[in-house]
Scaffold this active site. Structure first.
Site, short mmCIF file in Angstrom:
data_model
loop_
_atom_site.label_atom_id
_atom_site.label_comp_id
_atom_site.label_asym_id
_atom_site.label_seq_id
_atom_site.Cartn_x
_atom_site.Cartn_y
_atom_site.Cartn_z
CB SER A 162 -0.94 0.15 1.44
OG SER A 162 -1.84 -1.04 1.36
CB CYS A 189 -14.08 -7.22 18.68
SG CYS A 189 -13.79 -8.81 18.05
CB SER A 241 -16.29 -5.50 10.52
OG SER A 241 -17.22 -5.93 10.97
CG HIS A 256 -18.93 -9.27 16.55
ND1 HIS A 256 -18.63 -9.20 15.18
CD2 HIS A 256 -17.39 -9.44 17.45
CE1 HIS A 256 -17.31 -9.84 14.92
NE2 HIS A 256 -17.22 -9.68 16.12
#
Ligand SMILES: NC(=O)c1ccc[n+]([C@@H]2O[C@H](COP(=O)([O-])OP(=O)(O)OC[C@H]3O[C@@H](n4cnc5c(N)ncnc54)[C@H](OP(=O)(O)O)[C@@H]3O)[C@@H](O)[C@H]2O)c1
Length: 362
Positions: A56, A153, A183, A271
Site C-alpha cells: 500500500s 472485540c 468485519s 457483532h
C-alpha cells in the site's frame, strides 16, 4: 417500551498538546475506522503518519478531507511519534511495537499479542481505566512510554454491558454465545462475503459460490464456528480470549465462571451476543434495565410490545453497545439469573474507538 438515546461520549481534553500520531495498518478495516474516529472526536493531532505494508505504500487516503500518503512500515517509522495505534495483526505488533516504545511512543495495540502479558494493561475505558495509571504509562510528568492492549472485540462489547450488572450483583457465572460479523475478520473478509453473495445469487452459478480465499467454508447464506484456531480443551481461541481477558480486566480474587461459543454469521458489520448471567445476589430485570439505562456506552432497545430489540444494523457505525431482551431467567426462580442480548460495532467500539478512548485517557 424502553429505548434510551445513545450516551454522549467524553471528548478529549482540549488543553492537551497536539500529538504526533502513527496508525499502523491504516489501510485495514480497523485502520480506516481509526481515521474516522480520530477526526470525529477532534483528537489533537500535530502530525499523522499512515503506515501499512509495502503493497500500500504510496497510496493516498483521506483524513479530515485532506489527502494523506501511506508509508511502508519499517523500524524507523516511529521517530518523533508520541502515540502509535497498531492494527496490523499480532506478528507486526510483536515485531514493531517494542521499537515504537523504544523510540518514545505510547502504543495502543489492537492485536492479541500483548493482552495477557504481565504488566501490560488491558483496558476498556468504561470498565477499568485505572489500569493505565497503575502501569505509569502516559504523556505527563513521571509517566513513561509503553504498550497498552485493547481487548478482543467480543470481550469489549460484552464487558461494557455486563460490568455495571457485575458491580451491582456480582456475576458468578456467565454463558455467552456470539454472532460475529465479517468485519471482525478484516477488510478482505467483508469483500469475500459481498462477492460470495453475488455469486450465490447469480443464476449462471446454480447457487454455487466460487470465491473461498479467506474462509474455507461458504459464508454467504451460511454460518460456521469461529475460524480462530482450536485449543486442546475443545474451545476455539476467540472463546478462550473472552474468558481469559474478562478475568484479567475484572481482576477479581474469585473469578466468575465463564463459558463461550463463538460463531461467524453472514452479517457485514457489528457483532451480536446472547448472554446468560448468574449473580451472587438476586437482581430484578427492572433494576438491571435501570442500571443499563444509566451505564456509559450503553443504549437500550428493549421494546417487548413491538418485539423490537437490537440488530447489527442498529449498531453499525455507532459508538454505543445496544442492549435488549433483558429478562429474568425462568430456569432460576430465586431471581439470581438474567438473560440479555446485545449488538455492537466491533470495528468501532470493539477496536478503533476503544483505542482512541484509551489515548484520550492518557
Ligand atoms: N476487524 C475487527 O473488528 C478487529 C477488532 C479488534 C481487533 N482487531 C485486530 O486488528 C488487527 C487488524 O485487523 P483488521 O480487521 O483491520 O485487518 P485488515 O483489514 O486485514 O487490515 C490489516 C492491516 O495490516 C496491514 N499489514 C498487513 N501486513 C503488514 C505488514 N507486513 N506491514 C505493515 N502493515 C501490514 C495491512 O496493510 P496492507 O493494506 O498494505 O496489506 C492493513 O492495513 C488484527 O490484529 C485484528 O485481530 C480487528
Amino acid at each position: 417500551m424502553t429505548r434510551t438515546q445513545p450516551q454522549p461520549q467524553p471528548r478529549p481534553d482540549t488543553n492537551c498538546r497536539p500529538l504526533r500520531v502513527a496508525v499502523v495498518g491504516a489501510t485495514g478495516a480497523v485502520g480506516q475506522e481509526f481515521l474516522r474516529v480520530l477526526h470525529h472526536r477532534g483528537f489533537p493531532i500535530a502530525e499523522l503518519r499512515l503506515l501499512a505494508s509495502a503493497r500500500s505504500a504510496g497510496t493516498e487516503m483521506q483524513f479530515a478531507g485532506q489527502p494523506c500518503r501511506v508509508e511502508e512500515l519499517t523500524a524507523d517509522s516511529f521517530s518523533g511519534i508520541d502515540l502509535a495505534l497498531f492494527s496490523a495483526g499480532g506478528a507486526i505488533s510483536k515485531q514493531f511495537a517494542p521499537a515504537a516504545v523504544e523510540a518514545g511512543a505510547v502504543v495502543v495495540d489492537n492485536s492479541s499479542c500483548f493482552r495477557m502479558t504481565e504488566g501490560v494493561p488491558l483496558v476498556v475505558p468504561e470498565v477499568n481505566p485505572e489500569a493505565i495509571a497503575a502501569a505509569g504509562i502516559g504523556f505527563g510528568d513521571g509517566l513513561r512510554p509503553g504498550i497498552i492492549a485493547n481487548p478482543n472485540c467480543s470481550t469489549i462489547l460484552m464487558l461494557v454491558a455486563v460490568t455495571p450488572l457485575h458491580r451491582a450483583a456480582g456475576v458468578k457465572r456467565m454463558v455467552v454465545s456470539t454472532y460475529q460479523a465479517a468485519s471482525g475478520a478484516g477488510a478482505a473478509a467483508m469483500r469475500e462475503l459481498e462477492q460470495q453473495t453475488r455469486e450465490a445469487l447469480d443464476p449462471a452459478n446454480n447457487g454455487q459460490v466460487l470465491t473461498k480465499d479467506i474462509f474455507p467454508f461458504q459464508y454467504a447464506f451460511n454460518l460456521f464456528s469461529h475460524n480462530s484456531p482450536m485449543e486442546p480443551n475443545g474451545y476455539n481461541q476467540e472463546e478462550m480470549k473472552m474468558v481469559r481477558e474478562t478475568h484479567k480486566i475484572w481482576g477479581d480474587a474469585e473469578p466468575a465462571a465463564i463459558t463461550a461459543t463463538c460463531v461467524r454469521v453472514p452479517v457485514m458489520r457489528a457483532h451480536a451476543e446472547s448472554i446468560n448471567l448468574t449473580f451472587e445476589r438476586p437482581l430484578t430485570e427492572e433494576r438491571a434495565r435501570a442500571i443499563l439505562a444509566d451505564a456509559p456506552g450503553v443504549a437500550l432497545i428493549d421494546d417487548r410490545d413491538a418485539n423490537v430489540f437490537p440488530t447489527p444494523l442498529d449498531a453499525s457505525h455507532r459508538d454505543d453497545i445496544f442492549v435488549g431482551r433483558i429478562r429474568q431467567d425462568i430456569s432460576r426462580p430465586d431471581g439470581t439469573s438474567l438473560d440479555l442480548f446485545l449488538c455492537g460495532d466491533q470495528v468501532r467500539k470493539g477496536a478503533a474507538l476503544n483505542a482512541v478512548q484509551i489515548a484520550e485517557l492518557l
